[in-house]
Design an enzyme around this catalytic site. Sequence first.
Site, PDB file in Angstrom:
ATOM      1  N   GLU A   1      -4.933   1.293   2.475  1.00 48.35           N
ATOM      2  CA  GLU A   1      -4.803   0.214   3.459  1.00 48.35           C
ATOM      3  C   GLU A   1      -5.057   0.739   4.863  1.00 48.35           C
ATOM      4  OE1 GLU A   1      -3.077  -2.302   6.557  1.00 48.35           O
ATOM      5  OE2 GLU A   1      -2.462  -0.281   6.032  1.00 48.35           O
ATOM      6  N   GLU A   2      -4.566   1.966   5.122  1.00 49.86           N
ATOM      7  CA  GLU A   2      -4.679   2.517   6.477  1.00 49.86           C
ATOM      8  C   GLU A   2      -6.131   2.793   6.866  1.00 49.86           C
ATOM      9  OE1 GLU A   2      -2.292   2.364   8.396  1.00 49.86           O
ATOM     10  OE2 GLU A   2      -0.403   2.584   7.291  1.00 49.86           O
TER      11      GLU A   2
ATOM     12  N   GLU B   1       4.883  -5.585   4.319  1.00 54.54           N
ATOM     13  CA  GLU B   1       4.655  -4.694   5.465  1.00 54.54           C
ATOM     14  C   GLU B   1       5.842  -4.808   6.432  1.00 54.54           C
ATOM     15  OE1 GLU B   1       2.258  -2.576   6.417  1.00 54.54           O
ATOM     16  OE2 GLU B   1       0.373  -3.139   5.442  1.00 54.54           O
TER      17      GLU B   1
ATOM     18  N   HIS C   1       0.856  -1.194   0.000  1.00 55.63           N
ATOM     19  CA  HIS C   1       0.000   0.000   0.000  1.00 55.63           C
ATOM     20  C   HIS C   1       0.889   1.240   0.000  1.00 55.63           C
ATOM     21  CE1 HIS C   1       0.458   1.297   4.276  1.00 55.63           C
ATOM     22  NE2 HIS C   1       0.562   0.013   4.548  1.00 55.63           N
TER      23      HIS C   1
ATOM     24  N   ASP D   1       6.481   1.986   6.659  1.00 55.82           N
ATOM     25  CA  ASP D   1       5.090   1.553   6.433  1.00 55.82           C
ATOM     26  C   ASP D   1       4.461   2.362   5.310  1.00 55.82           C
ATOM     27  OD1 ASP D   1       2.635   0.393   6.680  1.00 55.82           O
ATOM     28  OD2 ASP D   1       2.143   1.298   8.596  1.00 55.82           O
TER      29      ASP D   1
ATOM     30  N   ASP E   1      -0.419   4.416   0.543  1.00 57.80           N
ATOM     31  CA  ASP E   1      -0.920   5.495   1.408  1.00 57.80           C
ATOM     32  C   ASP E   1      -0.163   5.483   2.737  1.00 57.80           C
ATOM     33  OD1 ASP E   1      -2.340   2.988   1.893  1.00 57.80           O
ATOM     34  OD2 ASP E   1      -3.638   4.087   3.270  1.00 57.80           O
TER      35      ASP E   1
END
Length: 422
Positions: A158-159, A187, A93, A124, A95
């Site tokens: 994703e967040e 991740e 991801h 992250d 974002d």
Amino acid sequence: MLTDRVLGAVDAAAAEIVAFTSALIEIPTVNPPGEHYADCARVIGEKLSACGFEVDYFPAEGSAEHTASHPRINVVGLRRGRADRPAVHLNGHYDVVPAGAGWTMDPFAGIVRDGRIYGRGACDMKAGIAAAVYAAEAIRRAGVELAGSIEISATPDEESGGFAGAAWLARQGRLSAARLDAVIIPEPLNVDRICIGHRGVYWFELTTHGRIGHGSMPFLGVSAIEHMAVILERMRRDLLPALASRTTAMPVVPDAARQATLNVNGISGGQPVDGLQTPCVADVCRAVFDRRFLLEEGFEATRAEIESLLEQVRRTTPALRYELRDLMVVHPVRTPDGSAVVSALDRAVRAILGRPAGHVASPGTYDHKHVDRIGGIKECVAYGPGILDVAHQPDEWCGVDDLINATKVLALAILELTGTAN
Ligand SMILES: [Zn+2]
């Protein structure tokens, strides 16, 4: 030897891998609300094209999050080898959460200092995206043709649940067992740990209804806040000790997160406290709860336990009126024992780091759930560079060593899982 050539190509590309990570950090893809997504998807797509991938962009049409001002763009690159299968997919991801306060440097400058790359999203998980891209690229630069195919996707949101990102790709069939054999999500779970799943999430809203009355004679009204307090007290007295006594067999880290937990996200009732006050009994109170449940508990029992607690309170509090509303349910996932993706990463970690990989489960949740539950792919894990504890923190960073080592581990795993070499 083939693997030595590939690992040599990772080392030779080290400066590029760091520079690409920094370049991604410099695009402030802050979520919420989802800034600069199209820019970031394009930069990743162009890099994938330059690395020999066929690239497709997928705006998340039909999802509520996808708007003209904040488009949700998924980018997917595919590189076929001698055959389409086995097909390995790496999903990251792009974002990031807001920078927040407490930084000692610009969170979006991609600063490299003393062997660390700093910035919001450094670990992250922009380093993870860079590791995925360069793991595949090192294989190409080493002149190795894959026996199967490699696919890399970068997805938004994703967040905030991943619904316009990994879940959307899974719904379209792009992330599905029909086309893919294994998925690795890079991740930041630490470079020597493989993450085999996560606990479940149940967010619910509880509303208590009272009856407004004069605040000088509260006995003539019914306070919704007092009723909420009774419920909270019952949770504290009965539910929390029960949750703390349940431990999952999944290797959730940190240790304290191996238990079932409950958090109150927020509460509000009666008059807004920052406004002018009038003497009134609160006629409504609302609270939002975050219950993390274990694979062994399951969702049905988790929800039934809350309902039963509320009914017990009602028996001793006859005037109690409440509504329970489900906000979000994420079922727990666990990679099956004996999965090929786990053993490939086990071998790769041992080869690169010289020690066995730890197997962990995440205290939170990540896109694994969509890959498993929508895409139907059981062969899915998270493995990538960066330390879990610094994710979402001020001065977030990823070690350059970690980044290069994770890239090597991913390259070896791709070679094995595509049937190219082991
Ligand atoms: Zn993440």
